[in-house]
Motif scaffolding. Sequence first.
Motif, short mmCIF file in Angstrom:
data_model
loop_
_atom_site.label_atom_id
_atom_site.label_comp_id
_atom_site.label_asym_id
_atom_site.label_seq_id
_atom_site.Cartn_x
_atom_site.Cartn_y
_atom_site.Cartn_z
N LEU A 22 29.20 86.37 49.85
CA LEU A 22 30.45 85.56 49.39
C LEU A 22 30.55 84.31 50.26
CD1 LEU A 22 32.65 88.52 48.78
CD2 LEU A 22 31.46 87.29 46.88
N LEU A 23 30.39 84.51 51.56
CA LEU A 23 30.70 83.63 52.55
C LEU A 23 29.62 82.59 52.14
CD1 LEU A 23 31.11 85.59 55.88
CD2 LEU A 23 32.90 84.35 54.45
N ILE A 24 28.45 82.79 51.99
CA ILE A 24 27.37 81.75 51.47
C ILE A 24 27.81 80.90 50.12
CG2 ILE A 24 25.03 81.51 50.66
CD1 ILE A 24 24.14 83.96 52.51
N LEU A 25 28.33 81.57 49.44
CA LEU A 25 28.84 81.01 48.19
C LEU A 25 29.96 79.88 48.48
CD1 LEU A 25 28.55 83.77 45.55
CD2 LEU A 25 27.09 81.85 45.86
N ILE A 30 30.20 72.51 50.53
CA ILE A 30 29.09 71.36 50.82
C ILE A 30 29.39 70.55 49.48
CG2 ILE A 30 26.83 70.85 50.68
CD1 ILE A 30 27.76 71.42 53.54
N ALA A 31 29.46 71.25 48.08
CA ALA A 31 29.55 70.56 46.96
C ALA A 31 30.52 69.49 47.00
CB ALA A 31 29.60 71.54 46.00
N LEU A 32 31.84 70.05 47.62
CA LEU A 32 32.85 69.05 47.35
C LEU A 32 32.74 68.08 48.57
CD1 LEU A 32 35.78 71.69 47.42
CD2 LEU A 32 35.17 70.54 45.64
N LEU A 33 32.12 68.23 49.42
CA LEU A 33 31.94 67.09 50.41
C LEU A 33 30.80 66.09 49.79
CD1 LEU A 33 32.23 66.02 53.25
CD2 LEU A 33 30.19 67.44 53.97
N TYR A 34 29.90 66.67 49.05
CA TYR A 34 28.90 65.67 48.53
C TYR A 34 29.50 64.70 47.70
CZ TYR A 34 25.43 64.86 45.03
OH TYR A 34 24.75 63.90 44.08
N VAL A 35 30.58 65.39 46.61
CA VAL A 35 31.27 64.65 45.76
C VAL A 35 32.09 63.72 46.38
CG1 VAL A 35 33.00 64.86 43.96
CG2 VAL A 35 31.38 66.36 44.05
N LYS A 92 14.89 77.93 59.69
CA LYS A 92 16.29 77.81 59.82
C LYS A 92 17.07 77.86 58.70
CE LYS A 92 19.06 73.99 61.99
NZ LYS A 92 19.32 72.70 62.46
N THR A 93 18.02 78.55 58.42
CA THR A 93 18.65 79.00 57.17
C THR A 93 19.34 77.74 56.74
OG1 THR A 93 20.77 79.76 58.23
CG2 THR A 93 18.82 81.29 57.87
N VAL A 94 19.55 77.71 55.32
CA VAL A 94 20.29 76.73 54.62
C VAL A 94 21.62 76.63 55.05
CG1 VAL A 94 21.42 75.88 52.45
CG2 VAL A 94 18.72 76.80 52.51
N GLU A 95 22.57 77.84 55.17
CA GLU A 95 23.53 77.81 55.98
C GLU A 95 23.96 77.28 57.24
OE1 GLU A 95 21.87 81.03 55.00
OE2 GLU A 95 22.66 80.65 53.06
N ALA A 96 22.65 77.58 58.16
CA ALA A 96 22.82 76.89 59.40
C ALA A 96 22.71 75.20 59.38
CB ALA A 96 21.50 77.39 60.34
N GLU A 154 26.20 74.21 58.29
CA GLU A 154 27.19 73.93 59.34
C GLU A 154 26.84 72.92 60.12
OE1 GLU A 154 26.72 77.92 60.97
OE2 GLU A 154 27.59 79.12 59.28
N GLU A 155 25.42 72.66 60.69
CA GLU A 155 25.26 71.41 61.20
C GLU A 155 25.71 70.27 60.81
OE1 GLU A 155 21.13 69.47 63.43
OE2 GLU A 155 21.16 71.40 62.60
N ALA A 156 25.33 70.14 59.14
CA ALA A 156 25.81 68.80 58.69
C ALA A 156 27.12 68.40 58.49
CB ALA A 156 25.10 68.89 57.23
N LEU A 157 28.10 69.70 58.49
CA LEU A 157 29.49 69.49 58.58
C LEU A 157 29.88 69.18 60.01
CD1 LEU A 157 30.44 72.60 56.30
CD2 LEU A 157 31.01 70.12 55.73
N ARG A 158 29.38 69.79 61.09
CA ARG A 158 29.92 69.52 62.27
C ARG A 158 29.45 68.08 62.43
NH1 ARG A 158 26.86 68.97 66.67
NH2 ARG A 158 24.97 70.03 65.62
N LYS A 159 28.55 67.21 62.17
CA LYS A 159 28.22 66.02 62.32
C LYS A 159 29.30 64.94 61.60
CE LYS A 159 23.27 66.42 63.29
NZ LYS A 159 21.76 66.23 62.87
N VAL A 160 29.60 65.60 60.54
CA VAL A 160 30.51 64.69 59.66
C VAL A 160 31.78 64.78 60.24
CG1 VAL A 160 31.82 64.65 57.56
CG2 VAL A 160 29.34 65.16 57.44
N ARG A 161 32.31 66.17 60.83
CA ARG A 161 33.53 66.03 61.67
C ARG A 161 33.44 65.35 62.91
NH1 ARG A 161 33.44 71.50 60.09
NH2 ARG A 161 32.35 72.08 62.08
#
Length: 243
Positions: free
Chosen positions: A8-11, A17-22, A225-229, A232-239
């Motif tokens: 559920l956390l993965i979904l 990520i999808a919302l950020l992409y849009v 390196k998991t997709v989830e990791a 998380e790294e991509a979101l951290r860089k955006v922030r």
Amino acid sequence: MKWPLKALLILGLAGLIALLYVALRARPVDPAAALPAPSASPPPVKVVPPAPVPAPAAKPVDPKLQGEVEAFRAGTPVVRVQRFYGAESARVGAIDNDPGLTQRRLEAMAAELTAAEIEWLKNAALDRKRGGDGRFFAAFLLALAPGQVSAGALRGIALDPVPNLKNQGLVELERQVRAQATEGLGHQRGNVSAQDALLDVVQYQKDEFVRDRAHRALHEWRTGKTVEAQDEEALRKVREKGE
């Protein structure tokens, strides 16, 4: 048994990520950083032998699950997976008191799937008349099944064109189903058929978001390196850029 909280956390993270992409699509994009364009040619036809996935007879089953696995083995092929699908997809969102046992249970059942059952799950994942929870579960279970047959089914889901619908919410659902299958291929490390399938998704899938998932899943397949990791790294860089 309940649905794994990790799933559920993965979904949820994939949805974020999808919302950020849009949101980022409206911003100028550096052409050099853009993903490679998909090939205009249709994907090559890959013949998958209609043989069942080898049953894990030599693989020990958790004693807590022995009775349930034996009952599943004794069931009628396809009918048994339809019942299992119905029961498990109804548990999505419920509290899981033992996610580790649930994961082992799903893996044990996935290892028993025949080629016909894998095909049924593939069709269920692509069936727009079904609920989203069931479609996600079908793709999730396929990712746990070992071998070339399951990789071929996940490939078929991931390569299926994202429909052009007026309802953008439904379009995002279709993207996420394909993304779930794509990321499932990344989990099948050591399965060369999964790597080949991801390369096909990168080359032939026209939806940019799904292709992005394929790039990340391919990185997971190669490096661990998991997709989830990676998300998380991509979101951290955006922030960090926004601060």
